[in-house]
Motif scaffolding. Structure first.
Motif, PDB file in Angstrom:
ATOM      1  N   SER A  35       0.811  -1.212   0.000  1.00 46.59           N
ATOM      2  CA  SER A  35       0.000   0.000   0.000  1.00 46.59           C
ATOM      3  C   SER A  35       0.849   1.268   0.000  1.00 46.59           C
ATOM      4  CB  SER A  35      -0.933  -0.012   1.212  1.00 46.59           C
ATOM      5  OG  SER A  35      -1.716   1.148   1.248  1.00 46.59           O
ATOM      6  N   ILE A  36       1.883   1.315   0.820  1.00 42.86           N
ATOM      7  CA  ILE A  36       2.701   2.533   0.878  1.00 42.86           C
ATOM      8  C   ILE A  36       3.452   2.736  -0.430  1.00 42.86           C
ATOM      9  CG2 ILE A  36       4.748   1.538   1.988  1.00 42.86           C
ATOM     10  CD1 ILE A  36       3.260   5.049   2.580  1.00 42.86           C
ATOM     11  N   ILE A  37       3.865   1.661  -1.062  1.00 44.03           N
ATOM     12  CA  ILE A  37       4.508   1.797  -2.371  1.00 44.03           C
ATOM     13  C   ILE A  37       3.513   2.368  -3.378  1.00 44.03           C
ATOM     14  CG2 ILE A  37       5.458   0.519  -4.343  1.00 44.03           C
ATOM     15  CD1 ILE A  37       6.792  -1.324  -2.292  1.00 44.03           C
ATOM     16  N   TYR A  38       2.290   1.867  -3.363  1.00 43.14           N
ATOM     17  CA  TYR A  38       1.255   2.366  -4.277  1.00 43.14           C
ATOM     18  C   TYR A  38       1.018   3.860  -4.046  1.00 43.14           C
ATOM     19  CZ  TYR A  38      -3.173   3.044  -6.617  1.00 43.14           C
ATOM     20  OH  TYR A  38      -4.159   3.530  -7.431  1.00 43.14           O
ATOM     21  N   HIS A  39       0.883   4.255  -2.791  1.00 39.67           N
ATOM     22  CA  HIS A  39       0.640   5.675  -2.490  1.00 39.67           C
ATOM     23  C   HIS A  39       1.807   6.542  -2.932  1.00 39.67           C
ATOM     24  CE1 HIS A  39      -3.165   5.363  -0.394  1.00 39.67           C
ATOM     25  NE2 HIS A  39      -2.700   4.291   0.226  1.00 39.67           N
ATOM     26  N   MET A  40       3.014   6.079  -2.692  1.00 38.20           N
ATOM     27  CA  MET A  40       4.190   6.852  -3.082  1.00 38.20           C
ATOM     28  C   MET A  40       4.274   6.989  -4.601  1.00 38.20           C
ATOM     29  SD  MET A  40       8.096   6.116  -1.941  1.00 38.20           S
ATOM     30  CE  MET A  40       9.454   7.097  -2.526  1.00 38.20           C
ATOM     31  N   GLU A  41       4.059   5.902  -5.296  1.00 37.87           N
ATOM     32  CA  GLU A  41       4.149   5.929  -6.760  1.00 37.87           C
ATOM     33  C   GLU A  41       3.049   6.781  -7.389  1.00 37.87           C
ATOM     34  OE1 GLU A  41       6.662   4.837  -8.660  1.00 37.87           O
ATOM     35  OE2 GLU A  41       7.655   4.343  -6.771  1.00 37.87           O
ATOM     36  N   ARG A  66       8.365   6.081   5.401  1.00 39.28           N
ATOM     37  CA  ARG A  66       7.328   5.094   5.714  1.00 39.28           C
ATOM     38  C   ARG A  66       7.538   3.807   4.925  1.00 39.28           C
ATOM     39  NH1 ARG A  66       2.163   8.510   4.753  1.00 39.28           N
ATOM     40  NH2 ARG A  66       1.177   6.473   4.801  1.00 39.28           N
ATOM     41  N   ARG A  67       7.933   3.943   3.662  1.00 38.62           N
ATOM     42  CA  ARG A  67       8.185   2.760   2.830  1.00 38.62           C
ATOM     43  C   ARG A  67       9.349   1.952   3.398  1.00 38.62           C
ATOM     44  NH1 ARG A  67      11.982   1.628  -0.259  1.00 38.62           N
ATOM     45  NH2 ARG A  67      12.722   3.766  -0.336  1.00 38.62           N
ATOM     46  N   CYS A  70       8.224   0.174   6.584  1.00 34.30           N
ATOM     47  CA  CYS A  70       7.371  -0.975   6.245  1.00 34.30           C
ATOM     48  C   CYS A  70       8.207  -2.115   5.683  1.00 34.30           C
ATOM     49  CB  CYS A  70       6.290  -0.577   5.250  1.00 34.30           C
ATOM     50  SG  CYS A  70       4.952   0.396   5.950  1.00 34.30           S
ATOM     51  N   HIS A  71       9.170  -1.781   4.855  1.00 31.33           N
ATOM     52  CA  HIS A  71      10.042  -2.791   4.254  1.00 31.33           C
ATOM     53  C   HIS A  71      10.821  -3.526   5.355  1.00 31.33           C
ATOM     54  CE1 HIS A  71      13.040  -3.643   0.727  1.00 31.33           C
ATOM     55  NE2 HIS A  71      12.698  -4.741   1.371  1.00 31.33           N
ATOM     56  N   ASN A  72      11.369  -2.775   6.300  1.00 28.72           N
ATOM     57  CA  ASN A  72      12.113  -3.392   7.401  1.00 28.72           C
ATOM     58  C   ASN A  72      11.223  -4.304   8.238  1.00 28.72           C
ATOM     59  OD1 ASN A  72      14.481  -2.125   6.623  1.00 28.72           O
ATOM     60  ND2 ASN A  72      14.193  -0.405   8.007  1.00 28.72           N
TER      61      ASN A  72
END
Length: 124
Positions: A35-41, A66-67, A70-72
């Motif tokens: 989700s955070i990747i989608y929002h960032m992109e 945030r990305r 979340c990744h960590n």
């Protein structure tokens, strides 16, 4: 590859409420990362054309932080799921290298994203 069958088996084998919540939390973190990747992109593609450079940099830095967080968390949660699977005599959820170091970090991220997208494709 994230082995969804192992996650399902693990979930079905567990009877302890805390372990079940841990599995749910780990899998939920996959979606949160996606989700955070989608929002960032989408922000990068469709940002407000009148946005100031300072605002743009502030928002992008916030998304990037945030990305990364979340990744960590996803990396930690894969490790948790693998340890739980081992304790129950199951194959690993992810048999690749679980590490915060490159390139392993990126490979694991791509596998998690693929797993989330497959869940959506297989919806009933």
């Amino acid at each position: 590859m994230i082995n969804g069958e192992v996650i399902s088996k693990l979930y079905n084998m567990c009877s302890d409420g805390m372990e079940l919540e841990m599995i749910q939390s780990c899998v939920k973190s996959f979606h949160e990362y996606h989700s955070i990747i989608y929002h960032m992109e989408t922000f990068l593609r469709f940002k407000d054309k009148d946005m100031s450079v300072a605002d743009y940099q502030y928002i992008l830095t916030n998304y990037d932080t945030r990305r990364t967080n979340c990744h960590n968390i996803v990396i930690q949660n894969i490790g948790i799921l693998n340890r739980m699977a081992k304790r129950y005599g199951l194959d690993p959820v992810y048999s690749g290298i679980v590490s915060t170091e490159r390139p392993h970090r990126r490979v694991l991220a791509n596998e998690v994203l693929e797993y989330v997208e497959q869940i959506v494709k297989d919806r009933k």
